[in-house]
Design a protein around this motif. Structure first.
Motif, PDB file in Angstrom:
ATOM      1  N   THR A 163      21.922  -6.982  29.438  1.00 43.07           N
ATOM      2  CA  THR A 163      22.764  -8.169  29.291  1.00 43.07           C
ATOM      3  C   THR A 163      24.083  -8.041  30.044  1.00 43.07           C
ATOM      4  OG1 THR A 163      21.780  -8.493  27.117  1.00 43.07           O
ATOM      5  CG2 THR A 163      23.751  -9.757  27.609  1.00 43.07           C
ATOM      6  N   GLY A 164      24.698  -6.881  30.020  1.00 45.03           N
ATOM      7  CA  GLY A 164      25.962  -6.693  30.723  1.00 45.03           C
ATOM      8  C   GLY A 164      25.828  -6.867  32.220  1.00 45.03           C
ATOM      9  N   ARG A 165      24.792  -6.301  32.770  1.00 45.28           N
ATOM     10  CA  ARG A 165      24.563  -6.437  34.214  1.00 45.28           C
ATOM     11  C   ARG A 165      24.200  -7.876  34.570  1.00 45.28           C
ATOM     12  NH1 ARG A 165      19.885  -3.526  37.746  1.00 45.28           N
ATOM     13  NH2 ARG A 165      20.310  -4.695  39.641  1.00 45.28           N
ATOM     14  N   LEU A 166      23.384  -8.507  33.732  1.00 41.06           N
ATOM     15  CA  LEU A 166      23.012  -9.904  33.952  1.00 41.06           C
ATOM     16  C   LEU A 166      24.253 -10.794  33.927  1.00 41.06           C
ATOM     17  CD1 LEU A 166      20.857 -12.210  34.116  1.00 41.06           C
ATOM     18  CD2 LEU A 166      20.944 -12.226  31.618  1.00 41.06           C
ATOM     19  N   ALA A 167      25.107 -10.595  32.935  1.00 44.95           N
ATOM     20  CA  ALA A 167      26.319 -11.402  32.824  1.00 44.95           C
ATOM     21  C   ALA A 167      27.242 -11.172  34.021  1.00 44.95           C
ATOM     22  CB  ALA A 167      27.055 -11.084  31.527  1.00 44.95           C
TER      23      ALA A 167
END
Length: 154
Positions: free
Chosen positions: A65-69
């Motif tokens: 999720t962090g990389r996606l965001a």
């Protein structure tokens, strides 16, 4: 690393192209019709939201999720800057020609459309249990379930 930022750059360029096409359609197709211009603008925001919903769904399955965001925020930020400062120049206007109210309204509308698209895509992915975290937890549960129990002798 190059592959990651290449995809982000392509996404930013695609979002800007959608905006540029909408501006050109309004300028050449409907120069004096405000109602048609509003409809084209609405269609542009729907296309941008749809693109981001599909990519959030696709990218969310194989990225944390962090990389996606971070990837989506970078692409949206670059596309927003291009839309605000380069987009008006394509149709022969200044970015601040319509005043500060219109300038900031563009920012809020763009961010609302992009946030809605990302949320729809990612929440759909999460509801289906196909996001990165859910798949990671499923693999962990399967791994723990397949281990044989250790016999303890007393």
């Amino acid at each position: 690393m190059r592959e990651r930022w290449g995809a982000v750059g392509v996404l930013a360029a695609a979002l800007f192209v959608v905006n540029a096409v909408a501006r050109l359609v309004i300028k050449f197709g409907f120069p004096d019709d405000d109602t048609a211009a509003d409809r084209v603008t609405l269609a542009m925001f729907l296309v941008i939201g749809l693109i981001l919903a599909v990519l959030a769904f696709r990218w969310g399955s194989d990225r944390p999720t962090g990389r996606l965001a971070g990837d989506l925020a970078a692409a949206i930020g670059v596309a927003l800057a291009l839309t605000l400062f380069v987009g008006p120049l394509l149709v022969g206007k200044s970015p601040f020609a319509d005043g500060a109210g219109t300038f900031f309204a563009q920012i809020w509308l763009y961010l609302a459309a992009t946030a809605a698209g990302v949320l729809v895509g990612y929440l759909t992915l999460t509801a289906l249990g196909r996001d990165f975290r859910s798949r990671q937890l499923k693999r962990y549960a399967e791994l723990k379930a397949t281990k044989p129990r250790k016999v303890v002798r007393r």
